[in-house]
Design a protein around this motif. Structure first.
Motif, PDB file in Angstrom:
ATOM      1  N   ASN A  27       0.800  -1.217   0.000  1.00  0.00           N
ATOM      2  CA  ASN A  27       0.000   0.000   0.000  1.00  0.00           C
ATOM      3  C   ASN A  27       0.837   1.273   0.000  1.00  0.00           C
ATOM      4  N   GLY A  28       1.904   1.263  -0.788  1.00  0.00           N
ATOM      5  CA  GLY A  28       2.696   2.476  -0.924  1.00  0.00           C
ATOM      6  C   GLY A  28       3.809   2.641   0.079  1.00  0.00           C
ATOM      7  N   TYR A  29       4.050   1.627   0.899  1.00  0.00           N
ATOM      8  CA  TYR A  29       5.135   1.700   1.876  1.00  0.00           C
ATOM      9  C   TYR A  29       5.984   0.436   1.784  1.00  0.00           C
ATOM     10  N   VAL A  30       7.244   0.569   2.153  1.00  0.00           N
ATOM     11  CA  VAL A  30       8.141  -0.578   2.252  1.00  0.00           C
ATOM     12  C   VAL A  30       8.602  -0.681   3.700  1.00  0.00           C
ATOM     13  N   TYR A  31       8.710  -1.914   4.206  1.00  0.00           N
ATOM     14  CA  TYR A  31       9.063  -2.159   5.604  1.00  0.00           C
ATOM     15  C   TYR A  31      10.299  -3.049   5.662  1.00  0.00           C
ATOM     16  N   GLU A  32      11.222  -2.700   6.544  1.00  0.00           N
ATOM     17  CA  GLU A  32      12.360  -3.568   6.834  1.00  0.00           C
ATOM     18  C   GLU A  32      12.250  -3.993   8.281  1.00  0.00           C
ATOM     19  N   ILE A  33      12.333  -5.311   8.532  1.00  0.00           N
ATOM     20  CA  ILE A  33      11.912  -5.882   9.804  1.00  0.00           C
ATOM     21  C   ILE A  33      13.041  -6.697  10.416  1.00  0.00           C
ATOM     22  N   GLY A  34      13.436  -6.314  11.643  1.00  0.00           N
ATOM     23  CA  GLY A  34      14.419  -7.086  12.397  1.00  0.00           C
ATOM     24  C   GLY A  34      15.756  -7.177  11.700  1.00  0.00           C
ATOM     25  N   GLY A  35      16.441  -8.282  11.917  1.00  0.00           N
ATOM     26  CA  GLY A  35      17.757  -8.489  11.314  1.00  0.00           C
ATOM     27  C   GLY A  35      18.876  -8.232  12.293  1.00  0.00           C
ATOM     28  N   CYS A  36      20.054  -8.005  11.744  1.00  0.00           N
ATOM     29  CA  CYS A  36      21.240  -7.668  12.529  1.00  0.00           C
ATOM     30  C   CYS A  36      21.675  -6.265  12.153  1.00  0.00           C
ATOM     31  N   ALA A  37      21.753  -5.392  13.128  1.00  0.00           N
ATOM     32  CA  ALA A  37      22.202  -4.021  12.876  1.00  0.00           C
ATOM     33  C   ALA A  37      23.332  -3.732  13.834  1.00  0.00           C
ATOM     34  N   SER A  38      23.243  -2.615  14.590  1.00  0.00           N
ATOM     35  CA  SER A  38      24.265  -2.351  15.592  1.00  0.00           C
ATOM     36  C   SER A  38      24.136  -3.320  16.750  1.00  0.00           C
ATOM     37  N   THR A  39      22.955  -3.943  16.893  1.00  0.00           N
ATOM     38  CA  THR A  39      22.789  -5.091  17.779  1.00  0.00           C
ATOM     39  C   THR A  39      22.298  -6.259  16.937  1.00  0.00           C
ATOM     40  N   CYS A  40      22.614  -7.446  17.359  1.00  0.00           N
ATOM     41  CA  CYS A  40      22.217  -8.634  16.611  1.00  0.00           C
ATOM     42  C   CYS A  40      21.679  -9.671  17.581  1.00  0.00           C
ATOM     43  N   PRO A  41      20.396  -9.959  17.541  1.00  0.00           N
ATOM     44  CA  PRO A  41      19.409  -9.423  16.603  1.00  0.00           C
ATOM     45  C   PRO A  41      18.833  -8.102  17.074  1.00  0.00           C
ATOM     46  N   THR A  42      18.005  -7.489  16.224  1.00  0.00           N
ATOM     47  CA  THR A  42      17.322  -6.242  16.569  1.00  0.00           C
ATOM     48  C   THR A  42      15.826  -6.401  16.392  1.00  0.00           C
ATOM     49  N   ALA A  43      15.056  -5.631  17.174  1.00  0.00           N
ATOM     50  CA  ALA A  43      13.597  -5.650  17.070  1.00  0.00           C
ATOM     51  C   ALA A  43      13.071  -4.484  16.243  1.00  0.00           C
ATOM     52  N   THR A  44      13.956  -3.660  15.731  1.00  0.00           N
ATOM     53  CA  THR A  44      13.548  -2.449  15.018  1.00  0.00           C
ATOM     54  C   THR A  44      12.810  -2.767  13.731  1.00  0.00           C
ATOM     55  N   VAL A  45      11.743  -2.005  13.461  1.00  0.00           N
ATOM     56  CA  VAL A  45      11.030  -2.054  12.183  1.00  0.00           C
ATOM     57  C   VAL A  45      11.032  -0.645  11.611  1.00  0.00           C
ATOM     58  N   ASP A  46      11.618  -0.466  10.444  1.00  0.00           N
ATOM     59  CA  ASP A  46      11.645   0.832   9.768  1.00  0.00           C
ATOM     60  C   ASP A  46      10.774   0.775   8.530  1.00  0.00           C
ATOM     61  N   TYR A  47      10.174   1.921   8.184  1.00  0.00           N
ATOM     62  CA  TYR A  47       9.345   1.968   6.977  1.00  0.00           C
ATOM     63  C   TYR A  47       9.582   3.273   6.256  1.00  0.00           C
ATOM     64  N   ALA A  48       9.320   3.275   4.955  1.00  0.00           N
ATOM     65  CA  ALA A  48       9.482   4.472   4.135  1.00  0.00           C
ATOM     66  C   ALA A  48       8.403   4.473   3.068  1.00  0.00           C
ATOM     67  N   SER A  49       7.961   5.674   2.692  1.00  0.00           N
ATOM     68  CA  SER A  49       6.968   5.776   1.635  1.00  0.00           C
ATOM     69  C   SER A  49       7.628   5.549   0.286  1.00  0.00           C
ATOM     70  N   LEU A  50       6.903   4.913  -0.613  1.00  0.00           N
ATOM     71  CA  LEU A  50       7.375   4.706  -1.973  1.00  0.00           C
ATOM     72  C   LEU A  50       6.822   5.813  -2.857  1.00  0.00           C
ATOM     73  N   GLN A  51       7.601   6.189  -3.852  1.00  0.00           N
ATOM     74  CA  GLN A  51       7.129   7.227  -4.763  1.00  0.00           C
ATOM     75  C   GLN A  51       5.956   6.717  -5.595  1.00  0.00           C
ATOM     76  N   SER A  52       5.180   7.652  -6.135  1.00  0.00           N
ATOM     77  CA  SER A  52       4.030   7.277  -6.946  1.00  0.00           C
ATOM     78  C   SER A  52       4.484   6.739  -8.296  1.00  0.00           C
ATOM     79  N   ILE A  53       3.510   6.267  -9.083  1.00  0.00           N
ATOM     80  CA  ILE A  53       3.818   5.853 -10.438  1.00  0.00           C
ATOM     81  C   ILE A  53       4.450   7.026 -11.161  1.00  0.00           C
ATOM     82  N   PRO A  54       5.596   6.854 -11.797  1.00  0.00           N
ATOM     83  CA  PRO A  54       6.245   7.994 -12.459  1.00  0.00           C
ATOM     84  C   PRO A  54       5.335   8.611 -13.512  1.00  0.00           C
ATOM     85  N   ARG A  55       5.293   9.926 -13.519  1.00  0.00           N
ATOM     86  CA  ARG A  55       4.464  10.631 -14.486  1.00  0.00           C
ATOM     87  C   ARG A  55       5.316  11.686 -15.167  1.00  0.00           C
TER      88      ARG A  55
END
Length: 793
Positions: free
Chosen positions: A607-635
């Motif tokens: 629905n227009g967003y991308v999510y990155e969930i858990g993984g290994c970051a500065s701590t391993c594992p991590t509980a962090t979930v980050d999200y970012a909006s995706l751009q619209s269809i190019p016009r």
């Protein structure tokens, strides 16, 4: 060591063994800020080795009063560059000094050195998320060596030069398995000259050996390209050091290499020199920057978070000082933001999004887990609270999963061993899962694979088992009751690959990056998906900018995104590429980076967003979930017109210039893809032709600047045949409105550019006013080079 914008020098020997740790910030132009002392080592130490990893710095082994020690101490690296308190963690199996060490992919390695004699033993330990080390374990040894230097890069470790019975030029290398085990050591391109006591760095596909001792201290700096199979190309000399030096320490950071302290043959030095690293691997000129507070040798250093640290070594007396000083630094999705964290820090899990919910399945916390958590996806992209739903039948990690037609599937992975099990569960309307059931197993137990579901079939691609990477691609039909039909092999990958990522989009499946056994790869292969579920031939398309594994990827709105992963080190990079209608990919471009370098995560787009969930970051594992909006269809919208300026009897009037006045609205963000675009990505192209020469001249380009509120002048001095003239009969104009980089999702009024009007006018003769469209303005003569007042036409 260098870490996150700082360089650190640790301990060593100046005119006495020291516990001092100094650090300095690495500035954007390569210079260092002032050196400052930070938390001293627990004990004055020299001939140690150090690494920085995941927010901690480690000092390993070394000597006290000429006696080797097995101690390993670590300290947290604060955001302002200072170090927290040093604490002892798991000691080495044997007291060792003049060894070398590297940190890579969650493990730290100590290589060779002198214990009760020169040794080739290589020990490694897992780095825990709290900075402590697990037990040290021996892995594949190399020939006995001390006073060497080493680096880790792109899945390989290198030990360079050193001393046994005599100084030698040999370079040894070995592959690093994802489980931390080092494979067999082999010799690769030898140094031009036998060298010991040098220092080395790896950066951007090259390895550098700096200074050292041959038959005397040397100024030589040699570099060699690192091949994808781990071997080195030929060594070549580049810009020499200003002064012959050995027993120094060095770091590479943000496009520069630094050599810190050391022994010049005439004495210990506090000098810090730096040089820019060119794209072809050569170095620019060395320049002196802020010196250390105290002349020091046999120290160790790191850079982190905008600071550089010098730790220990041998200096005057045995103070307990640690010195440090500050750095500066700065892609395009929307900005990444944190949303509701997982209930438990997790990596090597798998995830899907379906019907307004996101699911995280299995993975590894402090052990393999069977937990399945889900969260609602809100309209603004945030996640609601995570809630546990029906657990997997068995704790599993390194698996892969898909959601399709109301069911979620978990495929293969690792339980207490690699498994071929495929489990599925129905997805209820309220987001919960029904009971998990086993369905048709894979032909072969597999983990580190990747999978997709498309058009009624599920595919498992590549992977690993035992000691073998797989090129196999298996597929199975998805039945209406959620069960799977028989798995069947279809067209294999061109190369056996594990730890890759994959997507299916618009009739094609893509396998992206990963590890091939000869090293991390940037290759992207794609294959058409046939209506009967088989795959056509795999073909290579545009490679990633950087070889990457342990990343995650999504396809959305005509683009594919590769997120994070490990590219010689954990990365924050997010790259995207357009998906062409024939299945090929356009060029990869970097967009907004992750907030934190992450690998072993999982991701979904919804629905227009991308999510990155858990993984290994500065701590391993991590509980962090980050999200970012995706751009619209190019016009990209275009409007063009051809204007005939003449009127009988005038065939080629003399307008000298045309004026245009446009009104526009839109986001004042970054420009569109048209070169020179301004607000909302608006540009204008124009050409002229005279009556006697109807070939148009080359197009001119105007950038709108901040807005079109100011009239734009279209000047010309030649006709279409290149003759000098201020006369023209025809003018061609094209207005391009490019929102491909500025509009956001969803498409709503006000977030993309709108042209509200376009007015074109000219004066057909030098003294004309009313002829040809020129006007009076409120009863007064209109200036020749000003537009009409709006509303008076």
């Amino acid at each position: 060591v260098a870490y996150n914008g700082y360089v650190y020098e640790i301990g060593g020997d100046a005119s006495g063994i020291t516990a001092t740790v100094d650090y300095a910030p690495i500035n954007a132009n390569g210079t260092l800020g002032s050196w400052t002392a930070t938390t001293s080592l627990l004990t004055a130490t020299y001939l140690a080795t150090s690494v920085a990893y995941n927010g901690y710095v480690y000092e390993i082994g070394g000597a006290l009063s000429g006696v080797a020690i097995a101690t390993v101490d670590y300290a947290p690296i604060n955001a302002n560059g200072t170090l927290g308190a040093w604490t002892a963690t798991t000691s080495l199996p044997a007291a060792t000094y003049v060894a070398t060490s590297v940190a890579y992919n969650g493990y730290v390695y100590e290589i060779g050195g002198d214990a009760s004699g020169i040794t080739g033993i290589v020990d490694y330990a897992t780095i825990n998320s709290n900075g402590t080390l697990r037990s040290w374990t021996a892995t594949t040894s190399l020939p006995a060596t001390k006073n060497a230097t080493s680096v880790a890069y792109n899945g390989y470790v290198y030990e360079i030069g050193g001393y046994n019975v005599s100084i030698f030029a040999t370079v040894y290398y070995a592959p690093i398995d994802p489980a931390g085990v080092i494979g067999g050591w082999g010799a690769t391109g030898s140094l031009p000259a036998a060298t010991a006591g040098a220092t080395s760095v790896a950066y951007n596909g090259y390895v550098y050996e700096i200074g050292g001792y041959t038959s005397a201290a040397t100024t030589t700096v040699d570099y060699a390209p690192i091949n994808s199979n781990g071997t080195l190309g030929s060594w070549t000399a580049t810009t020499s050091l200003p002064t012959a030096t050995y027993a120094a320490t060095s770091v590479a950071y943000n496009g520069y290499v630094y050599e810190i302290g050391g022994y010049t043959g005439s004495g210990i030095t506090a000098t810090v020199d730096y040089a820019p690293i060119n794209s072809n691997g050569t170095l620019g000129s060395w320049t002196a920057t802020t010196s250390l507070p105290t002349a020091t040798r046999i120290a160790t250093s790191v850079a982190y978070n905008g600071y550089v640290y010098e730790i220990g070594g041998s200096a005057a007396g045995t103070p307990a000082t640690v010195d440090y000083a500050p750095i500066n630094s700065n892609g395009t999705l929307g900005s990444w933001s944190a949303t509701t964290s997982l209930p438990t820090a997790t990596y090597a899990a798998t995830s899907v999004a379906y019907n307004g919910y996101v699911y995280e399945i299995g993975g590894y916390t402090s052990a393999a887990t069977a937990t399945v958590d889900y969260a609602p996806i809100n309209a603004n992209g945030t996640l609601g609270s995570w809630t546990a739903t029906t657990s997997l039948p068995a704790a599993t990690y390194y698996a892969t999963s898909v959601a399709y037609n109301g069911y979620v599937y978990e495929i293969g992975g690792y339980t207490s061993a690699a498994t071929a099990t495929v489990d599925y569960a129905p997805i209820n309307a309220n987001g919960t899962l029904g009971s998990w059931s086993a369905t048709t197993s894979l032909p072969t137990a597999t983990y580190y694979a990747t999978s997709v579901a498309y058009n009624g079939y599920v595919y498992e691609i590549g992977g690993y088992y035992g000691s073998s990477d797989f090129a196999t691609v298996d597929y199975a039909p998805i039945n209406s009751n959620g069960t799977l039909g028989s798995w069947t092999a279809t067209t294999s990958l061109p190369t056996a690959t594990r730890l890759a990522t994959s997507v299916a989009y618009n009739g094609y499946v893509y396998e992206i990056g990963g590890y091939t056994g000869s090293g991390i790869t940037a290759t992207v292969d794609y294959a058409p998906i046939n209506s009967n579920g088989t795959l056509g031939s795999w073909t290579a398309t545009t490679s990633l900018p950087t070889a990457t594994r342990l990343a995650t990827s999504v396809a959305y709105n005509g683009y594919v995104y590769e997120i994070g992963g490990s590219a010689g080190g954990t990365t924050t990079t997010v790259d995207y590429a357009p998906i062409n209608s024939n299945g090929t990919l356009g060029s990869w471009t970097a967009t907004t980076s992750l907030p934190t370098a992450t690998h072993f995560a999982t991701s979904v787009a919804y629905n227009g967003y991308v999510y990155e969930i858990g993984g290994c970051a500065s701590t391993c594992p991590t509980a962090t979930v980050d999200y970012a909006s995706l751009q619209s269809i190019p016009r990209v919208g275009q409007y063009s017109m051809l204007v005939d300026l003449s009127g009988s009897p005038i065939e080629d009037p003399t307008p000298i210039e045309l004026l245009s006045n446009l009104g526009n609205t839109g986001n004042p963000g970054i420009p569109g893809q048209v070169a020179g675009a301004g607000l909302g990505g608006v540009t204008v192209q124009y050409k002229f032709a005279s009556n006697s020469c109807t070939t148009f001249n080359n197009p001119n380009l105007i950038s709108a600047g901040p807005s079109f509120a100011t009239p734009q002048k279209f000047s010309y001095t030649t006709d279409g045949c290149g003759n000098s003239t201020s006369q023209a009969r025809y003018v061609w104009l094209r207005f391009t409105i490019d929102d491909s980089q500025t509009a956001t999702f969803p498409d709503i009024n006000g977030n993309h550019t709108t042209i509200t009007r376009m007015e074109l006018y000219y004066h057909p003769a030098a003294n004309g006013r009313l002829h040809g469209g020129a006007t009076f303005s409120n009863g007064s003569l209109q200036s020749l080079d000003a537009p009409p007042t709006p509303g008076t036409l």
